[in-house]
Design a protein around this motif. Structure first.
Motif, short mmCIF file in Angstrom:
data_model
loop_
_atom_site.label_atom_id
_atom_site.label_comp_id
_atom_site.label_asym_id
_atom_site.label_seq_id
_atom_site.Cartn_x
_atom_site.Cartn_y
_atom_site.Cartn_z
N GLN A 1 13.71 -0.19 1.08
CA GLN A 1 12.74 -1.09 0.32
C GLN A 1 13.20 -1.19 -1.17
OE1 GLN A 1 8.80 0.63 1.03
NE2 GLN A 1 8.57 -0.24 2.92
N GLN B 1 6.56 -1.43 5.70
CA GLN B 1 7.33 -0.80 6.62
C GLN B 1 6.76 -1.35 8.06
OE1 GLN B 1 8.62 1.18 9.80
NE2 GLN B 1 6.67 1.87 9.42
N THR C 1 -2.43 -5.37 3.39
CA THR C 1 -1.23 -6.17 2.91
C THR C 1 -1.15 -7.36 3.48
OG1 THR C 1 0.04 -3.81 2.71
CG2 THR C 1 1.28 -5.83 2.55
N ALA D 1 5.11 2.03 0.13
CA ALA D 1 5.62 0.76 -0.09
C ALA D 1 5.09 0.16 -1.42
CB ALA D 1 4.98 -0.39 0.98
N LYS E 1 4.18 12.04 -1.47
CA LYS E 1 5.09 12.71 -0.20
C LYS E 1 4.73 14.42 0.10
CE LYS E 1 6.09 10.61 1.64
NZ LYS E 1 6.46 8.95 1.82
N THR F 1 -0.02 -3.41 8.24
CA THR F 1 -0.95 -2.89 7.29
C THR F 1 -2.06 -3.98 7.09
OG1 THR F 1 0.45 -1.30 6.38
CG2 THR F 1 -1.30 -1.63 5.12
N CYS G 1 0.73 -1.19 0.06
CA CYS G 1 0.09 -0.02 0.08
C CYS G 1 0.76 1.28 0.02
CB CYS G 1 -0.88 0.12 1.07
SG CYS G 1 -2.01 -1.21 1.28
N GLY G 2 0.43 2.33 -0.43
CA GLY G 2 1.11 3.71 -0.49
C GLY G 2 2.49 3.48 -0.74
C1 F6R Z 1 3.10 7.41 3.10
C2 F6R Z 1 3.05 6.34 3.96
C3 F6R Z 1 1.99 5.38 3.36
C4 F6R Z 1 2.62 3.66 3.67
C5 F6R Z 1 1.28 2.97 3.65
C6 F6R Z 1 1.70 1.72 3.87
O1 F6R Z 1 4.23 8.21 3.26
O2 F6R Z 1 3.89 6.11 4.75
O3 F6R Z 1 1.72 5.39 2.17
O4 F6R Z 1 3.50 3.53 2.97
O5 F6R Z 1 0.15 3.28 4.54
O6 F6R Z 1 2.32 1.26 5.18
P1 F6R Z 1 3.30 0.20 5.48
O7 F6R Z 1 4.56 0.37 4.64
O8 F6R Z 1 3.56 0.39 6.96
O9 F6R Z 1 2.53 -1.19 5.23
#
Ligand code: F6R
Length: 610
Positions: free
Chosen positions: A409, A350, A357, A305, A487, A354, A302-303
């Motif tokens: 990543q 990250q 995911t 990632a 961003k 999520t 998502c996002g």
């Molecule tokens: C934007 C941001 C989000 C995350 C997304 C996924 O700066 O941080 O778009 O990338 O919510 O989050 P993770 O990587 O924790 O699965």
């Protein structure tokens, strides 16, 4: 997202709870509250807004008890308000509950409880749990742990729960399913928390609760149980990173600190994986034997990632000639994807928590795929459920806007792509060595970009009042544009769009008007002529073009008005460097507009709802 803290021990509970909640602020929240056992009953104080609102209430009505639970809430069911904040009390006031996650069957449960005479004071799914637990307990044999177990078995959805019961003020009960929860182990005191930083000032020894585990947390010991109420013998996890690493360390914001931390993070990602001039990714199951068999790669996330995954796709397809499919997890899981056990299925996250995911990971596993997770958080649910994990080792990322997680990543994808290309014989050993040599210079080059950020600061001061900013690029630059645009919009609230440069003329160019800023990513030599045609298209319509390109290239200067420079590298590696000026530009635009980049509105660090 929501945060949970609980404490039992000799100290005043509110002091510990407020400190813990402060450390979870980064998760994003819109209200907060605490419940403390005092003078034979549970006292609850909660407030909409920042923790300071709760602090002032606590000053007016201090609580002195030694056991309590606290919560920061990010609204899902019901608007942010005092009533909807946690903790929630059961009807009799004898049980208080904090909850992260979503109880999906809360509506029928609520109706049933209302028919039995339970009155609801909030719109939340959590209050349903509080009343349901009381109902179950009142009909049971007086065993609160069993009552919690019997109640959670009636829930559908995700939960991390902290329970305080005035009949049992010697303990906090905790339970989890699909939402993280840890138990912190102190000396004569113990803690619960949804995230490790909440307890780090007090202890580095924690239990990471697994799916379906429960804990009875007393001041002098902790008991862990499974859903059959059998005791579980758990290993203590020693946290190795420092409290300091989770704090700002002199920078104005976590986001800036994390942008500057990128060279270090990149080194930590790369160095354990390079052995005798080769990448060794065997820790993540990516042995030569395994890589040889890869016929297709599927990436979901998502996002930010997912934008790292977009770079990964281009690299793998280009270098390895292996087809790659990528989709955002929230779409992927609902489109009945075509998967085969031979696919290399990669999830990127990250936080490792999520919800979408995680659901995509589970779907892939259910279809027989072996899942590789690229993640930053050890012990996260995604890390635990994946078959293999390639940790990014970026260190804790606190700012909501992801920076060092993205760069690390992308580095992971670069290592996978290069190794896969070599094993599949798509590149020669010589070419591989050449790539490796350049790859190892990337952290130093990132450091160089960060040596002097004044030109970027000045550009932000020049452009921060723009209402729309467009990002254009081709190939890998296009993948990078998506991240650069996200961003900018998430922290500066400037509307922004990322566009494949060649696609502009098919509609979006209608929005280009005199003075509009277009950021052009100019690192892909193969398509540079085409990109410059697109740059001219917007220039002739009065746009101002800010180019991001190599410091030794003069081409951008000829056509564009402004530029942000990065050290020369192989075009394949450019995204990892070119994203840094884009992050800084977004950061300084947010500062110029008077916003706190660490706490962007409406956003949460870890999105554990679908
Ligand atoms: C934007 C941001 C989000 C995350 C997304 C996924 O700066 O941080 O778009 O990338 O919510 O989050 P993770 O990587 O924790 O699965």
């Amino acid at each position: 997202m929501c945060g949970i803290v609980g404490y039992i021990g000799p100290e005043r509970a509110t002091d510990i709870l407020m400190e813990g909640l402060t450390r979870l602020e980064y998760r994003g929240y819109d209200s907060a509250g605490v419940a403390v056992y005092e003078n034979g009953k549970i006292q609850v104080i909660k407030a909409r807004g920042r923790l300071d609102c709760l602090r002032s209430k606590l000053e007016g009505q201090p609580l002195y008890g030694h056991v309590g639970i606290g919560h920061t809430r990010w609204a899902t069911h019901g608007e942010p308000s005092d009533e909807n904040s946690h903790p929630h009390l059961s009807q009799s006031g004898r049980i208080a509950v904090v909850h992260n996650g979503i109880i999906e069957n809360y509506a029928p449960l609520r109706e049933k409880l209302m028919r039995k005479g339970y009155e609801f004071v909030s719109e939340t799914d959590t209050e349903v749990f509080a009343h349901l637990l009381e109902d179950t307990f009142s009909r049971g044999n007086g065993d609160i742990l069993k009552a919690v177990r019997d109640t959670v078995l009636k829930l559908e959805g995700a939960y991390a729960l902290g329970v305080l019961c005035s009949r049992f003020p010697d303990r906090i009960i905790a339970a989890r399913k699909d939402s993280p929860l840890i138990v912190g182990l102190g000396e004569g005191c113990n803690y619960i928390a949804s995230d490790i930083p909440a307890v780090l000032p007090y202890t580095r020894r924690v239990y990471l609760l697994e799916e379906g585990e429960m804990a009875q947390v007393f001041a002098d010991h902790v008991e862990i149980y499974d859903m059959d109420l059998q005791r579980v013998d758990k290993e203590v996890y020693e946290v190795t990173w420092s409290v300091d690493a989770a704090e700002r360390g002199g920078y104005a914001h976590f986001m800036l600190k994390e942008i500057y931390d990128q060279a270090r993070a990149m080194r930590d990602t790369i160095s354990p994986r390079v052995k005798e001039g080769r990448f060794n990714l065997a820790e993540a199951g990516l042995t030569d034997e395994m890589l040889e068999k890869v016929r297709r790669v599927v990436i979901t996330a998502c996002g930010t990632a997912s934008y790292a995954g977009q770079v990964g796709r281009s690299l793998i397809e280009k270098l390895c000639r292996v087809p790659v499919e990528i989709d955002v997890a929230s779409e992927f899981r609902y489109r009945d994807p075509i998967l085969s056990p031979e696919d290399l299925f990669i999830v990127v996250s990250q936080s490792g928590e999520t919800a979408d995911t995680l659901a995509a990971l589970r779907l892939a596993k259910a279809r027989g795929c072996k899942v590789l997770a690229i993640t930053n958080v050890v012990g996260s649910t995604i890390a635990r459920e994946a078959d293999n994990v390639l940790y990014t080792w970026a260190g804790p990322e606190i700012a909501v806007a992801s920076t060092k997680a993205y760069t690390t990543q992308v580095l992971c994808f670069m290592m996978i792509a290069l190794q896969l290309a070599l094993v599949k014989g798509r590149i020669t050993q010589e070419k591989y060595d050449e790539y490796m040599k350049e790859f190892l210079t990337l952290p130093d080059k990132a450091e160089k970009i960060l040596e002097d950020v004044t030109p970027i600061q000045k550009l932000a001061a020049r452009f921060f009042s723009q209402e729309d900013i467009f990002f254009i690029g081709r190939g890998l630059d296009n993948a990078l544009c998506m991240e650069a645009s996200l961003k900018l919009k998430e922290i500066s609230y400037i509307h922004s769009e990322a566009m494949p440069a060649g696609e502009l003329k098919h509609g979006t160019i209608a929005l280009i008007e005199p003075g509009r800023l277009v950021v052009a990513m100019c690192t892909q030599t193969a398509t540079m002529d085409k990109l410059f045609s697109n740059i001219r298209e917007v220039l002739t319509r009065g746009a101002v073009v800010l180019a991001v390109g190599y410091e030794d290239s003069t081409r951008e200067d000829e056509a564009t008005s402004y530029r942000m420079a990065i050290p020369r590298t192989d075009d394949l590696f450019a995204p990892v460097l070119a994203v840094i000026p884009a992050q800084l530009f977004a950061y300084y635009c947010a500062i110029q507009r008077g916003y706190d980049p660490d706490k962007p509105r409406n956003l949460a660090k870890s999105v554990t709802v679908e």
